[in-house]
Design a protein around this motif. Structure first.
Motif, PDB file in Angstrom:
ATOM      1  N   ARG A  50      14.982  15.992  -0.061  1.00  0.00           N
ATOM      2  CA  ARG A  50      15.211  14.575   0.240  1.00  0.00           C
ATOM      3  C   ARG A  50      13.969  13.960   0.871  1.00  0.00           C
ATOM      4  O   ARG A  50      13.544  12.860   0.502  1.00  0.00           O
ATOM      5  CB  ARG A  50      16.408  14.424   1.179  1.00  0.00           C
ATOM      6  CG  ARG A  50      16.714  12.990   1.563  1.00  0.00           C
ATOM      7  CD  ARG A  50      17.974  12.950   2.445  1.00  0.00           C
ATOM      8  NE  ARG A  50      18.278  11.594   2.831  1.00  0.00           N
ATOM      9  CZ  ARG A  50      17.931  11.059   4.008  1.00  0.00           C
ATOM     10  NH1 ARG A  50      17.273  11.791   4.899  1.00  0.00           N
ATOM     11  NH2 ARG A  50      18.249   9.820   4.298  1.00  0.00           N
ATOM     12  N   LYS A  54      11.609  10.922  -0.705  1.00  0.00           N
ATOM     13  CA  LYS A  54      11.345   9.687   0.040  1.00  0.00           C
ATOM     14  C   LYS A  54       9.844   9.444   0.219  1.00  0.00           C
ATOM     15  O   LYS A  54       9.370   8.313   0.100  1.00  0.00           O
ATOM     16  CB  LYS A  54      12.055   9.733   1.395  1.00  0.00           C
ATOM     17  CG  LYS A  54      13.568   9.648   1.270  1.00  0.00           C
ATOM     18  CD  LYS A  54      14.256   9.759   2.603  1.00  0.00           C
ATOM     19  CE  LYS A  54      14.145   8.443   3.324  1.00  0.00           C
ATOM     20  NZ  LYS A  54      14.975   8.371   4.526  1.00  0.00           N
ATOM     21  N   ALA A  57       8.338   8.275  -3.144  1.00  0.00           N
ATOM     22  CA  ALA A  57       8.712   6.880  -3.408  1.00  0.00           C
ATOM     23  C   ALA A  57       7.908   5.932  -2.531  1.00  0.00           C
ATOM     24  O   ALA A  57       7.395   4.912  -3.004  1.00  0.00           O
ATOM     25  CB  ALA A  57      10.212   6.679  -3.182  1.00  0.00           C
ATOM     26  N   PHE A  58       7.752   6.275  -1.256  1.00  0.00           N
ATOM     27  CA  PHE A  58       6.977   5.438  -0.333  1.00  0.00           C
ATOM     28  C   PHE A  58       5.533   5.318  -0.801  1.00  0.00           C
ATOM     29  O   PHE A  58       4.967   4.228  -0.829  1.00  0.00           O
ATOM     30  CB  PHE A  58       7.039   6.018   1.081  1.00  0.00           C
ATOM     31  CG  PHE A  58       6.225   5.240   2.075  1.00  0.00           C
ATOM     32  CD1 PHE A  58       6.712   4.062   2.611  1.00  0.00           C
ATOM     33  CD2 PHE A  58       4.974   5.689   2.467  1.00  0.00           C
ATOM     34  CE1 PHE A  58       5.958   3.327   3.521  1.00  0.00           C
ATOM     35  CE2 PHE A  58       4.213   4.974   3.379  1.00  0.00           C
ATOM     36  CZ  PHE A  58       4.707   3.788   3.908  1.00  0.00           C
ATOM     37  N   ARG A  60       4.400   5.563  -3.739  1.00  0.00           N
ATOM     38  CA  ARG A  60       4.338   4.774  -4.971  1.00  0.00           C
ATOM     39  C   ARG A  60       4.687   3.305  -4.729  1.00  0.00           C
ATOM     40  O   ARG A  60       4.574   2.480  -5.631  1.00  0.00           O
ATOM     41  CB  ARG A  60       5.286   5.352  -6.017  1.00  0.00           C
ATOM     42  CG  ARG A  60       4.858   6.718  -6.507  1.00  0.00           C
ATOM     43  CD  ARG A  60       5.817   7.265  -7.524  1.00  0.00           C
ATOM     44  NE  ARG A  60       5.419   8.607  -7.934  1.00  0.00           N
ATOM     45  CZ  ARG A  60       6.100   9.367  -8.776  1.00  0.00           C
ATOM     46  NH1 ARG A  60       7.215   8.906  -9.324  1.00  0.00           N
ATOM     47  NH2 ARG A  60       5.671  10.563  -9.094  1.00  0.00           N
ATOM     48  N   ILE A  62       7.701   2.063  -4.123  1.00  0.00           N
ATOM     49  CA  ILE A  62       8.981   1.698  -4.742  1.00  0.00           C
ATOM     50  C   ILE A  62      10.110   2.337  -3.942  1.00  0.00           C
ATOM     51  O   ILE A  62       9.879   3.199  -3.102  1.00  0.00           O
ATOM     52  CB  ILE A  62       9.059   2.149  -6.226  1.00  0.00           C
ATOM     53  CG1 ILE A  62       8.904   3.673  -6.358  1.00  0.00           C
ATOM     54  CG2 ILE A  62       8.022   1.423  -7.053  1.00  0.00           C
ATOM     55  CD1 ILE A  62       9.072   4.181  -7.772  1.00  0.00           C
ATOM     56  N   THR A  63      11.321   1.908  -4.244  1.00  0.00           N
ATOM     57  CA  THR A  63      12.469   2.502  -3.574  1.00  0.00           C
ATOM     58  C   THR A  63      12.826   3.828  -4.234  1.00  0.00           C
ATOM     59  O   THR A  63      12.479   4.074  -5.399  1.00  0.00           O
ATOM     60  CB  THR A  63      13.707   1.579  -3.636  1.00  0.00           C
ATOM     61  OG1 THR A  63      14.118   1.454  -4.996  1.00  0.00           O
ATOM     62  CG2 THR A  63      13.411   0.209  -3.037  1.00  0.00           C
ATOM     63  N   VAL A  64      13.510   4.669  -3.489  1.00  0.00           N
ATOM     64  CA  VAL A  64      13.984   5.934  -4.046  1.00  0.00           C
ATOM     65  C   VAL A  64      14.893   5.655  -5.244  1.00  0.00           C
ATOM     66  O   VAL A  64      14.788   6.308  -6.291  1.00  0.00           O
ATOM     67  CB  VAL A  64      14.719   6.774  -2.976  1.00  0.00           C
ATOM     68  CG1 VAL A  64      15.440   7.958  -3.598  1.00  0.00           C
ATOM     69  CG2 VAL A  64      13.747   7.239  -1.900  1.00  0.00           C
ATOM     70  N   ALA A  65      15.773   4.671  -5.114  1.00  0.00           N
ATOM     71  CA  ALA A  65      16.702   4.354  -6.206  1.00  0.00           C
ATOM     72  C   ALA A  65      15.941   3.968  -7.476  1.00  0.00           C
ATOM     73  O   ALA A  65      16.258   4.460  -8.570  1.00  0.00           O
ATOM     74  CB  ALA A  65      17.644   3.230  -5.787  1.00  0.00           C
ATOM     75  N   ASP A  66      14.936   3.097  -7.345  1.00  0.00           N
ATOM     76  CA  ASP A  66      14.166   2.699  -8.528  1.00  0.00           C
ATOM     77  C   ASP A  66      13.418   3.883  -9.129  1.00  0.00           C
ATOM     78  O   ASP A  66      13.362   4.043 -10.348  1.00  0.00           O
ATOM     79  CB  ASP A  66      13.188   1.580  -8.182  1.00  0.00           C
ATOM     80  CG  ASP A  66      13.873   0.241  -7.986  1.00  0.00           C
ATOM     81  OD1 ASP A  66      15.019   0.069  -8.473  1.00  0.00           O
ATOM     82  OD2 ASP A  66      13.271  -0.630  -7.343  1.00  0.00           O
ATOM     83  N   MET A  67      12.840   4.720  -8.286  1.00  0.00           N
ATOM     84  CA  MET A  67      12.114   5.877  -8.778  1.00  0.00           C
ATOM     85  C   MET A  67      13.045   6.823  -9.537  1.00  0.00           C
ATOM     86  O   MET A  67      12.708   7.310 -10.622  1.00  0.00           O
ATOM     87  CB  MET A  67      11.446   6.618  -7.620  1.00  0.00           C
ATOM     88  CG  MET A  67      10.569   7.770  -8.075  1.00  0.00           C
ATOM     89  SD  MET A  67       9.715   8.600  -6.719  1.00  0.00           S
ATOM     90  CE  MET A  67      11.064   9.475  -5.934  1.00  0.00           C
ATOM     91  N   ARG A  69      15.969   6.036 -10.924  1.00  0.00           N
ATOM     92  CA  ARG A  69      16.429   5.399 -12.165  1.00  0.00           C
ATOM     93  C   ARG A  69      15.407   5.586 -13.271  1.00  0.00           C
ATOM     94  O   ARG A  69      15.755   5.888 -14.417  1.00  0.00           O
ATOM     95  CB  ARG A  69      16.681   3.910 -11.937  1.00  0.00           C
ATOM     96  CG  ARG A  69      17.986   3.606 -11.267  1.00  0.00           C
ATOM     97  CD  ARG A  69      18.234   2.094 -11.239  1.00  0.00           C
ATOM     98  NE  ARG A  69      19.097   1.784 -10.126  1.00  0.00           N
ATOM     99  CZ  ARG A  69      18.702   1.249  -8.971  1.00  0.00           C
ATOM    100  NH1 ARG A  69      17.447   0.904  -8.782  1.00  0.00           N
ATOM    101  NH2 ARG A  69      19.564   1.033  -8.014  1.00  0.00           N
TER     102      ARG A  69
END
Length: 84
Positions: A50, A54, A57-58, A60, A62-67, A69
């Motif tokens: 996890r 995180k 994603a940070f 990049r 972007i959000t974890v959810a977007d990454m 998806r």
């Protein structure tokens, strides 16, 4: 006489997997073809994984959810012959 309470499972799955997968959330008016319709997905990962997710994603921006998806869309592309 013993009072026995029968426990129910958290959720009951339909016997037909296609029905189970394609069932829409009854609280929404959306359809699976509607881009504003989303369905939640919960997975269990280790705290270390996890944390790595995180951080990536940070970095990049972007959000974890977007990454995730984007990852799922790459790994599980839509089948052109399949109807949603």
């Amino acid at each position: 006489m013993t009072n026995r309470v029968q426990k129910r499972g958290f959720a009951t799955r339909p016997s037909d997997p296609d029905t189970w997968i394609r069932t829409l959330d009854a609280r929404t008016n959306g359809t699976s073809n509607d881009p504003s319709f989303t369905a939640g997905l919960t997975i269990d990962v280790t705290p270390a994984l996890r944390g790595r997710i995180k951080i990536v994603a940070f970095r990049r921006g972007i959000t974890v959810a977007d990454m995730l998806r984007d990852l799922f869309a790459r790994e599980f592309p839509a089948d052109p012959g399949e109807t949603s």
